[in-house]
Scaffold this motif. Structure first.
Motif, PDB file in Angstrom:
ATOM      1  N   ALA A  10       4.424  -0.854  -3.412  1.00 20.94           N
ATOM      2  CA  ALA A  10       3.039  -0.941  -3.884  1.00 20.94           C
ATOM      3  C   ALA A  10       2.856   0.048  -5.024  1.00 20.94           C
ATOM      4  O   ALA A  10       3.241   1.210  -4.918  1.00 20.94           O
ATOM      5  N   LEU A  11       2.285  -0.412  -6.138  1.00 19.01           N
ATOM      6  CA  LEU A  11       2.052   0.422  -7.317  1.00 19.01           C
ATOM      7  C   LEU A  11       0.576   0.786  -7.403  1.00 19.01           C
ATOM      8  O   LEU A  11      -0.287  -0.079  -7.220  1.00 19.01           O
ATOM      9  N   TYR A  12       0.301   2.055  -7.690  1.00 18.44           N
ATOM     10  CA  TYR A  12      -1.066   2.580  -7.739  1.00 18.44           C
ATOM     11  C   TYR A  12      -1.362   3.203  -9.098  1.00 18.44           C
ATOM     12  O   TYR A  12      -0.504   3.853  -9.678  1.00 18.44           O
ATOM     13  N   ARG A  13      -2.602   3.050  -9.573  1.00 23.85           N
ATOM     14  CA  ARG A  13      -3.018   3.685 -10.829  1.00 23.85           C
ATOM     15  C   ARG A  13      -3.229   5.179 -10.641  1.00 23.85           C
ATOM     16  O   ARG A  13      -3.078   5.954 -11.566  1.00 23.85           O
ATOM     17  N   GLU A  14      -3.581   5.595  -9.427  1.00 25.20           N
ATOM     18  CA  GLU A  14      -3.884   6.999  -9.154  1.00 25.20           C
ATOM     19  C   GLU A  14      -2.658   7.732  -8.613  1.00 25.20           C
ATOM     20  O   GLU A  14      -1.847   7.146  -7.903  1.00 25.20           O
TER      21      GLU A  14
ATOM     22  N   SER B  96       1.808   6.108  -9.425  1.00 25.92           N
ATOM     23  CA  SER B  96       2.575   6.390  -8.207  1.00 25.92           C
ATOM     24  C   SER B  96       2.982   5.091  -7.543  1.00 25.92           C
ATOM     25  O   SER B  96       2.420   4.035  -7.813  1.00 25.92           O
ATOM     26  N   ALA B  97       3.987   5.203  -6.664  1.00 28.04           N
ATOM     27  CA  ALA B  97       4.495   4.031  -5.972  1.00 28.04           C
ATOM     28  C   ALA B  97       4.801   4.385  -4.522  1.00 28.04           C
ATOM     29  O   ALA B  97       5.349   5.451  -4.245  1.00 28.04           O
ATOM     30  N   ARG B  98       4.413   3.492  -3.620  1.00 30.86           N
ATOM     31  CA  ARG B  98       4.712   3.683  -2.190  1.00 30.86           C
ATOM     32  C   ARG B  98       5.766   2.656  -1.793  1.00 30.86           C
ATOM     33  O   ARG B  98       5.573   1.455  -1.951  1.00 30.86           O
ATOM     34  N   PHE B  99       6.856   3.158  -1.255  1.00 28.67           N
ATOM     35  CA  PHE B  99       7.996   2.316  -0.899  1.00 28.67           C
ATOM     36  C   PHE B  99       7.956   1.949   0.576  1.00 28.67           C
ATOM     37  O   PHE B  99       7.546   2.730   1.413  1.00 28.67           O
ATOM     38  N   GLY B 100       8.364   0.707   0.868  1.00 33.12           N
ATOM     39  CA  GLY B 100       8.415   0.225   2.241  1.00 33.12           C
ATOM     40  C   GLY B 100       7.058  -0.142   2.801  1.00 33.12           C
ATOM     41  O   GLY B 100       6.833  -0.082   4.000  1.00 33.12           O
ATOM     42  N   THR B 101       6.145  -0.558   1.950  1.00 35.89           N
ATOM     43  CA  THR B 101       4.797  -0.927   2.380  1.00 35.89           C
ATOM     44  C   THR B 101       4.571  -2.416   2.190  1.00 35.89           C
ATOM     45  O   THR B 101       5.287  -3.052   1.443  1.00 35.89           O
ATOM     46  N   THR B 102       3.573  -2.934   2.848  1.00 36.61           N
ATOM     47  CA  THR B 102       3.206  -4.341   2.654  1.00 36.61           C
ATOM     48  C   THR B 102       1.917  -4.471   1.860  1.00 36.61           C
ATOM     49  O   THR B 102       1.434  -5.564   1.651  1.00 36.61           O
ATOM     50  N   GLY B 103       1.394  -3.372   1.357  1.00 38.11           N
ATOM     51  CA  GLY B 103       0.196  -3.461   0.537  1.00 38.11           C
ATOM     52  C   GLY B 103      -0.842  -2.572   0.951  1.00 38.11           C
ATOM     53  O   GLY B 103      -1.298  -1.603   0.895  1.00 38.11           O
TER      54      GLY B 103
END
Length: 130
Positions: free
Chosen positions: A94-98, A123-130
């Motif tokens: 999941a990619l985030y603007r913040e 920022s990016a969160r790995f291993g997430t579904t959203g």
């Protein structure tokens, strides 16, 4: 001689002229499964079979390639994440603007995704579904 075929997404980004050709060659190679990454250097981007590189790679808004090997949790996108992104991890990203993965994701990339991201991500969160 074998004919080269670019993935439709890569072809559209190339027409827009917003991504250096070296990274496009690497993302096209990654999409075809050759394992080459622009972060490995010019030889690897040309398809050197022994090339090993980051599982998550992106071209930053600083026009430099960046990547993460074995990423977990929330990570900052150094160089300002943007433009072409390749997710070779085994899970979604999941990619985030913040910074700090705050707010709602602007995009969720499936494993194996090679795509442009506009305008950027912080920022990016790995291993997430959203």
């Amino acid at each position: 001689m074998r004919s080269l075929s670019l993935h439709d997404t890569v072809r559209s980004v190339l027409r827009a002229g917003s991504v250096p050709a070296l990274l496009l060659a690497a993302t096209a190679a990654a999409a075809s499964g050759s394992g080459a990454h622009a972060a490995d250097g010019p030889t690897a981007a040309l398809g050197t079979p022994s090339a090993v590189g980051p599982e998550f790679q992106y071209l930053g808004t600083d026009d430099r390639p960046h990547g993460f090997t074995a990423p977990k949790g929330c990570l900052a996108a150094k160089g300002g994440g943007g433009r072409a992104v390749t997710n070779r991890t085994r899970g979604p990203v999941a990619l985030y603007r913040e910074p700090g993965c705050a707010g709602s994701p602007v995009q969720v990339l499936a494993p194996g995704a090679v795509t442009p991201v506009r305008p950027y991500f912080a920022s990016a969160r790995f291993g997430t579904t959203g």
